[in-house]
Design a protein around this motif. Structure first.
Motif, mmCIF file in Angstrom:
data_model
loop_
_atom_site.group_PDB
_atom_site.id
_atom_site.type_symbol
_atom_site.label_atom_id
_atom_site.label_comp_id
_atom_site.label_asym_id
_atom_site.label_seq_id
_atom_site.Cartn_x
_atom_site.Cartn_y
_atom_site.Cartn_z
ATOM 1 N N ILE A 1 0.875 -1.170 0.000
ATOM 2 C CA ILE A 1 0.000 0.000 0.000
ATOM 3 C C ILE A 1 0.915 1.224 0.000
ATOM 4 C CG2 ILE A 1 -1.777 1.285 1.221
ATOM 5 C CD1 ILE A 1 -2.783 -1.330 0.111
ATOM 6 N N LEU A 2 0.896 1.984 -1.081
ATOM 7 C CA LEU A 2 1.782 3.128 -1.244
ATOM 8 C C LEU A 2 0.962 4.402 -1.411
ATOM 9 C CD1 LEU A 2 4.353 1.558 -3.746
ATOM 10 C CD2 LEU A 2 4.466 1.611 -1.251
ATOM 11 N N HIS A 3 1.657 5.541 -1.282
ATOM 12 C CA HIS A 3 0.973 6.833 -1.320
ATOM 13 C C HIS A 3 1.700 7.780 -2.270
ATOM 14 C CE1 HIS A 3 -0.028 4.929 2.535
ATOM 15 N NE2 HIS A 3 -1.211 5.479 2.366
ATOM 16 N N LYS A 4 1.051 8.102 -3.370
ATOM 17 C CA LYS A 4 1.600 9.069 -4.317
ATOM 18 C C LYS A 4 1.172 10.471 -3.885
ATOM 19 C CE LYS A 4 -0.167 7.398 -8.131
ATOM 20 N NZ LYS A 4 -0.422 7.100 -9.557
ATOM 21 N N THR B 1 7.721 3.494 -9.507
ATOM 22 C CA THR B 1 8.374 3.151 -10.765
ATOM 23 C C THR B 1 8.620 1.640 -10.853
ATOM 24 O OG1 THR B 1 9.493 5.293 -10.777
ATOM 25 C CG2 THR B 1 10.369 3.600 -12.232
ATOM 26 N N GLY B 2 8.247 1.043 -11.984
ATOM 27 C CA GLY B 2 8.484 -0.378 -12.202
ATOM 28 C C GLY B 2 7.476 -1.295 -11.556
ATOM 29 N N LEU B 3 6.441 -0.742 -10.921
ATOM 30 C CA LEU B 3 5.415 -1.563 -10.276
ATOM 31 C C LEU B 3 4.082 -1.368 -10.993
ATOM 32 C CD1 LEU B 3 6.202 -0.714 -6.527
ATOM 33 C CD2 LEU B 3 6.954 -2.735 -7.812
ATOM 34 N N ASP B 4 3.238 -2.379 -10.961
ATOM 35 C CA ASP B 4 1.861 -2.223 -11.409
ATOM 36 C C ASP B 4 1.039 -1.686 -10.242
ATOM 37 O OD1 ASP B 4 2.399 -3.082 -13.924
ATOM 38 O OD2 ASP B 4 1.616 -5.113 -13.662
ATOM 39 N N THR B 5 0.102 -0.791 -10.524
ATOM 40 C CA THR B 5 -0.667 -0.165 -9.442
ATOM 41 C C THR B 5 -2.126 0.010 -9.846
ATOM 42 O OG1 THR B 5 -0.236 2.111 -10.205
ATOM 43 C CG2 THR B 5 1.349 1.149 -8.653
ATOM 44 N N GLU B 6 -2.972 0.092 -8.832
ATOM 45 C CA GLU B 6 -4.366 0.502 -8.985
ATOM 46 C C GLU B 6 -4.651 1.562 -7.921
ATOM 47 O OE1 GLU B 6 -6.812 -0.037 -11.000
ATOM 48 O OE2 GLU B 6 -6.203 -1.777 -12.186
ATOM 49 N N GLU B 7 -5.266 2.665 -8.327
ATOM 50 C CA GLU B 7 -5.596 3.730 -7.377
ATOM 51 C C GLU B 7 -6.820 3.326 -6.557
ATOM 52 O OE1 GLU B 7 -5.979 7.472 -9.329
ATOM 53 O OE2 GLU B 7 -3.885 7.505 -10.012
ATOM 54 N N LEU B 8 -6.736 3.589 -5.243
ATOM 55 C CA LEU B 8 -7.812 3.207 -4.340
ATOM 56 C C LEU B 8 -8.530 4.404 -3.735
ATOM 57 C CD1 LEU B 8 -6.030 0.324 -2.362
ATOM 58 C CD2 LEU B 8 -7.365 0.175 -4.480
ATOM 59 N N THR C 1 -2.763 10.158 -3.017
ATOM 60 C CA THR C 1 -3.488 9.054 -3.650
ATOM 61 C C THR C 1 -2.928 7.740 -3.135
ATOM 62 O OG1 THR C 1 -3.935 10.324 -5.661
ATOM 63 C CG2 THR C 1 -4.096 7.937 -5.820
ATOM 64 N N THR C 2 -3.773 6.965 -2.488
ATOM 65 C CA THR C 2 -3.384 5.646 -1.984
ATOM 66 C C THR C 2 -3.537 4.633 -3.111
ATOM 67 O OG1 THR C 2 -4.139 6.223 0.242
ATOM 68 C CG2 THR C 2 -3.835 3.885 -0.244
ATOM 69 N N VAL C 3 -2.491 3.838 -3.342
ATOM 70 C CA VAL C 3 -2.521 2.830 -4.404
ATOM 71 C C VAL C 3 -2.140 1.474 -3.826
ATOM 72 C CG1 VAL C 3 -1.889 4.554 -6.142
ATOM 73 C CG2 VAL C 3 -0.098 3.120 -5.131
ATOM 74 N N ILE C 4 -2.607 0.427 -4.461
ATOM 75 C CA ILE C 4 -2.122 -0.915 -4.171
ATOM 76 C C ILE C 4 -1.169 -1.280 -5.302
ATOM 77 C CG2 ILE C 4 -4.108 -2.041 -5.303
ATOM 78 C CD1 ILE C 4 -3.839 -4.243 -3.122
ATOM 79 N N ALA C 5 0.015 -1.766 -4.960
ATOM 80 C CA ALA C 5 1.074 -2.013 -5.941
ATOM 81 C C ALA C 5 1.570 -3.444 -5.824
ATOM 82 C CB ALA C 5 2.228 -1.043 -5.716
ATOM 83 N N TRP C 6 2.031 -3.988 -6.967
ATOM 84 C CA TRP C 6 2.570 -5.345 -6.995
ATOM 85 C C TRP C 6 3.578 -5.456 -8.133
ATOM 86 C CZ3 TRP C 6 -2.033 -3.677 -8.763
ATOM 87 C CH2 TRP C 6 -2.392 -3.978 -10.079
ATOM 88 N N PRO C 7 4.499 -6.405 -8.080
ATOM 89 C CA PRO C 7 5.486 -6.561 -9.156
ATOM 90 C C PRO C 7 4.814 -6.948 -10.463
ATOM 91 C CG PRO C 7 6.140 -7.787 -7.199
ATOM 92 C CD PRO C 7 4.718 -7.373 -6.991
ATOM 93 N N ALA D 1 5.820 -8.746 -12.755
ATOM 94 C CA ALA D 1 6.103 -10.132 -13.123
ATOM 95 C C ALA D 1 5.263 -11.138 -12.331
ATOM 96 C CB ALA D 1 7.583 -10.433 -12.911
ATOM 97 N N SER D 2 4.464 -10.663 -11.383
ATOM 98 C CA SER D 2 3.692 -11.574 -10.540
ATOM 99 C C SER D 2 2.661 -12.345 -11.360
ATOM 100 C CB SER D 2 2.982 -10.789 -9.430
ATOM 101 O OG SER D 2 2.124 -11.638 -8.696
ATOM 102 N N ARG D 3 2.582 -13.644 -11.122
ATOM 103 C CA ARG D 3 1.569 -14.498 -11.745
ATOM 104 C C ARG D 3 0.717 -15.171 -10.665
ATOM 105 N NH1 ARG D 3 3.116 -11.698 -14.938
ATOM 106 N NH2 ARG D 3 3.965 -12.082 -17.027
#
Length: 281
Positions: A146-149, A155-162, A257-263, A265-267
């Motif tokens: 859980i990150l905060h922009k 950078t380099g992560l996939d994200t969705e804004e929450l 903006t709170t986002v959920i982030a993940w690598p 390459a994650s499967r």
């Protein structure tokens, strides 16, 4: 380039001092100096300018530091993910990292909603100091963060804004600034009675300054109630404030903006389910 040489260079570049870097690495200074010189000769560039009093980075050194950190993180991530994959076959689990004290209400709702999903797995939560919650996901120690922009690097992560929200300043009850319904960042400049708190760096050291040294979110809230410091945080932090603490909106502070982030390459099916649950909430 050898991993050892890259690790040596990153230590010197971050410390800008061969002696401190050698202590950090647990080696003597002469072999460290020789390793850096050998790396420069083989690459054909000067990475560090040094004299008897100082060490500075060249543009080539700055580029290698940026890329080198990412490379070392990637190698650490590969090791941790391989180890976790080996032990989680029988009992799969997820690890989510977040800043201590941040987005607590949102995270609690997310964990409860995900636990009710068919096929959900156990979720461990890693609480990190400010600025460090992205590191576990980059080094393979966490699956989701859980990150905060704009404050955290995605950078380099996939994200969705929450969630997007304004910021507030948390003050001790009775402080003169609490008499205002709304504050501006300029109101916080030069507050000698409420200096900004100082969080530890990854190596455990603290930057110089008048503010108190803080190790946890609960400790910070207690110091604010005692009139020793203040906190600037997203508006949702109000839900955690107890007696002796007052929050006032900061009109000109940037939205968070709170986002959920993940690598990318994650499967992992579990990661995908957790992200879907988060965006639905």
């Amino acid at each position: 380039m050898e991993t050892r040489e890259l690790r040596y260079f990153v230590a010197v570049a971050e410390e800008l001092h061969f002696g401190r870097a050698a202590d950090r690495l647990g080696i003597a200074q002469p072999p460290l100096s020789r390793a850096i010189s050998q790396l420069e000769r083989r690459m054909g560039v000067t990475l560090l300018e040094r004299d008897s009093r100082s060490v500075t980075m060249t543009p080539a050194g700055e580029a290698l530091l940026h890329e080198g950190r990412a490379a070392l993180d990637a190698m650490e991530a590969a090791e941790h993910r391989a180890r976790r994959a080996a032990v989680e076959i029988a009992a799969p689990r997820l690890v989510i990292s977040t800043k201590a004290g941040a987005s607590s209400e949102l995270l609690a709702k997310l964990l409860n909603a995900y636990a009710a999903e068919p096929g959900s797995v156990h979720v461990d939560v890693t609480l990190c100091p400010p600025g460090e919650q992205g590191r576990p996901i980059r080094t393979g120690r966490a699956d989701v963060a859980i990150l905060h922009k704009p404050f955290d690097d995605t950078t380099g992560l996939d994200t969705e804004e929450l969630l997007t929200e304004g910021q507030v300043v948390v003050l001790p009850a009775g402080h003169p600034l609490t008499a205002k319904d709304e504050l501006r960042l300029a109101d916080l400049d030069g507050l000698t009675d409420l200096p900004m708190p100082r969080w530890p760096a990854p190596d455990g050291s603290y930057a110089d300054g008048p503010g108190p040294e803080v190790q946890s979110h609960s400790q910070l809230l207690q110091l604010i109630a005692l009139g020793r410091t203040l906190m600037v945080a997203p508006d949702s932090c109000r839900a955690q404030l107890g007696e002796g603490l007052v929050a006032r909106p900061l009109a000109d502070a940037p939205a968070v903006t709170t986002v959920i982030a993940w690598p990318p390459a994650s499967r992992s099916r579990a990661v995908a389910d957790l992200v879907r649950t988060a965006t639905r909430l």
